[in-house]
Design a protein around this motif. Sequence first.
Motif, PDB file in Angstrom:
ATOM      1  N   LYS A  53      33.787  36.805  44.148  1.00 56.52           N
ATOM      2  CA  LYS A  53      35.591  36.396  44.070  1.00 56.52           C
ATOM      3  C   LYS A  53      36.125  35.420  45.113  1.00 56.52           C
ATOM      4  O   LYS A  53      36.933  35.170  43.985  1.00 56.52           O
ATOM      5  CB  LYS A  53      35.678  37.997  43.177  1.00 56.52           C
ATOM      6  N   ASN A  54      35.572  36.139  45.823  1.00 54.53           N
ATOM      7  CA  ASN A  54      36.521  34.600  47.170  1.00 54.53           C
ATOM      8  C   ASN A  54      35.631  34.625  47.988  1.00 54.53           C
ATOM      9  O   ASN A  54      34.951  35.230  48.917  1.00 54.53           O
ATOM     10  CB  ASN A  54      37.337  35.827  47.692  1.00 54.53           C
ATOM     11  N   GLU A  56      35.536  32.750  50.691  1.00 49.43           N
ATOM     12  CA  GLU A  56      35.763  33.283  52.608  1.00 49.43           C
ATOM     13  C   GLU A  56      34.880  34.667  52.811  1.00 49.43           C
ATOM     14  O   GLU A  56      34.752  34.204  54.022  1.00 49.43           O
ATOM     15  CB  GLU A  56      36.733  33.403  52.573  1.00 49.43           C
ATOM     16  N   ARG A  57      34.790  35.468  51.930  1.00 47.67           N
ATOM     17  CA  ARG A  57      34.604  36.310  52.616  1.00 47.67           C
ATOM     18  C   ARG A  57      32.464  36.590  53.133  1.00 47.67           C
ATOM     19  O   ARG A  57      31.774  36.345  54.506  1.00 47.67           O
ATOM     20  CB  ARG A  57      34.066  37.673  51.421  1.00 47.67           C
ATOM     21  N   PHE A  88      40.912  31.655  42.848  1.00 51.33           N
ATOM     22  CA  PHE A  88      40.006  33.003  43.852  1.00 51.33           C
ATOM     23  C   PHE A  88      40.282  34.399  44.297  1.00 51.33           C
ATOM     24  O   PHE A  88      42.461  33.968  44.128  1.00 51.33           O
ATOM     25  CB  PHE A  88      39.322  32.932  45.162  1.00 51.33           C
ATOM     26  N   GLU A  89      40.033  35.480  43.730  1.00 50.31           N
ATOM     27  CA  GLU A  89      40.656  36.568  44.453  1.00 50.31           C
ATOM     28  C   GLU A  89      41.225  36.264  45.464  1.00 50.31           C
ATOM     29  O   GLU A  89      40.126  36.184  46.282  1.00 50.31           O
ATOM     30  CB  GLU A  89      40.349  38.246  43.279  1.00 50.31           C
ATOM     31  N   LEU A  90      41.936  37.246  46.177  1.00 49.67           N
ATOM     32  CA  LEU A  90      42.672  38.144  47.229  1.00 49.67           C
ATOM     33  C   LEU A  90      41.336  38.959  47.904  1.00 49.67           C
ATOM     34  O   LEU A  90      40.158  40.062  47.251  1.00 49.67           O
ATOM     35  CB  LEU A  90      44.138  38.595  47.921  1.00 49.67           C
ATOM     36  N   CYS A  91      41.271  38.684  49.278  1.00 48.85           N
ATOM     37  CA  CYS A  91      40.655  39.032  49.752  1.00 48.85           C
ATOM     38  C   CYS A  91      40.971  40.526  50.149  1.00 48.85           C
ATOM     39  O   CYS A  91      42.193  40.699  49.725  1.00 48.85           O
ATOM     40  CB  CYS A  91      39.734  38.983  51.537  1.00 48.85           C
ATOM     41  N   SER A  95      44.956  41.989  50.396  1.00 50.06           N
ATOM     42  CA  SER A  95      45.459  42.694  48.573  1.00 50.06           C
ATOM     43  C   SER A  95      46.467  43.643  49.290  1.00 50.06           C
ATOM     44  O   SER A  95      46.705  44.377  50.012  1.00 50.06           O
ATOM     45  CB  SER A  95      44.536  43.199  47.923  1.00 50.06           C
TER      46      SER A  95
END
Length: 346
Positions: A53-54, A56-57, A88-91, A95
């Motif tokens: 979803k993100n 960056e992870r 994107f969803e937040l990490c 959150s």
Amino acid sequence: ETVGLSFAVCYLCNPIRDKPTKTTLCCCLFIPTTKLAILSALFRDVSHGKQSKNPERNASFFSRITYSWFASVIALGYKRPLQREDLFELCDDNSSNTVCPAFEKHWMNVHSSDQQAGHEEKPLIESSDSNRPSLLRALWSTFQTLLIQVALLKGLADVLAFISPQILKLIIAFCENQPLFDWNGPTYAVALLMAAASHSVVLQVYQRFNMLTAAKIKTAVAGIVYKKALNLANSSRQRYTTGEVVNLMSSDAQQLMDLALNLNLLWSAPFQVLVAVFFLWQELGPSVLAGVAVLLLVIPLNAVVASRIKQLKKRHMKTKDRRVKLLNEIMHGIKTSLKQYDNKYP
């Protein structure tokens, strides 16, 4: 895979280590494969078989420092206006579902420890009570790791900022001597490039972590105030207006965020001034004291301006409280009028 290949090469060459030719060949194979493994780990994004979803992870090191994992959103925003589904969803670490419960836990620990020490329970909103639980202590307990990391990054960025002028000084001295050829010149040039690039990378990483930490502090304070406002009794609701509660969640939380953004300047600014004066003294001698005198003379003026700004902010907050209260009364009156009109003309 590349690391496994490196160890396999060493293992296969191990029985014939006593032969110089084979040993040289083994080293020639091991060193490049090891370097290739390091570079592939830095540039390659980690994939777990399904799209995250993100991104960056799972982003690589270079993708994080260059923000290339966000390039798809920028390209899409250039083509058309972005929608909510495009983001994107937040990490999980960023959150509010993670930040608010963690801060509430530390706040309750501080509150209970103060009660055990003999302090009486006081309302959260009351500002004149000196025995209320310490909000700063709760914030420090929650975000101390992040604040220390941000401070270390700021210190490293400040140190790197003073390295480039020193290397440039060496380059100027090298050019004045005008040697026919010396490896010091290319070395200084590469060092200047690396110092400037390192300073830029560390500075942007510091700014991002600093902004994220400040945003988490604002989110935590706004979340606990909102939860407290929902659980207020009717008697407490009469003591505090809606404007005061709204200001706590918006303006006051924003001021805490601004404080967190500029917190490191308390030690970073004197450090930069002292180091700059030290290097300038080596170049200019006692003449640098003129600049120091100007800085000292400006300090009282800044104090007067800051005091005036503080007074204006207090007046501004009171005006905002009255404005929000007046708007609530107007909206309530409109609702009452609509109900009466509906009952009169069904």
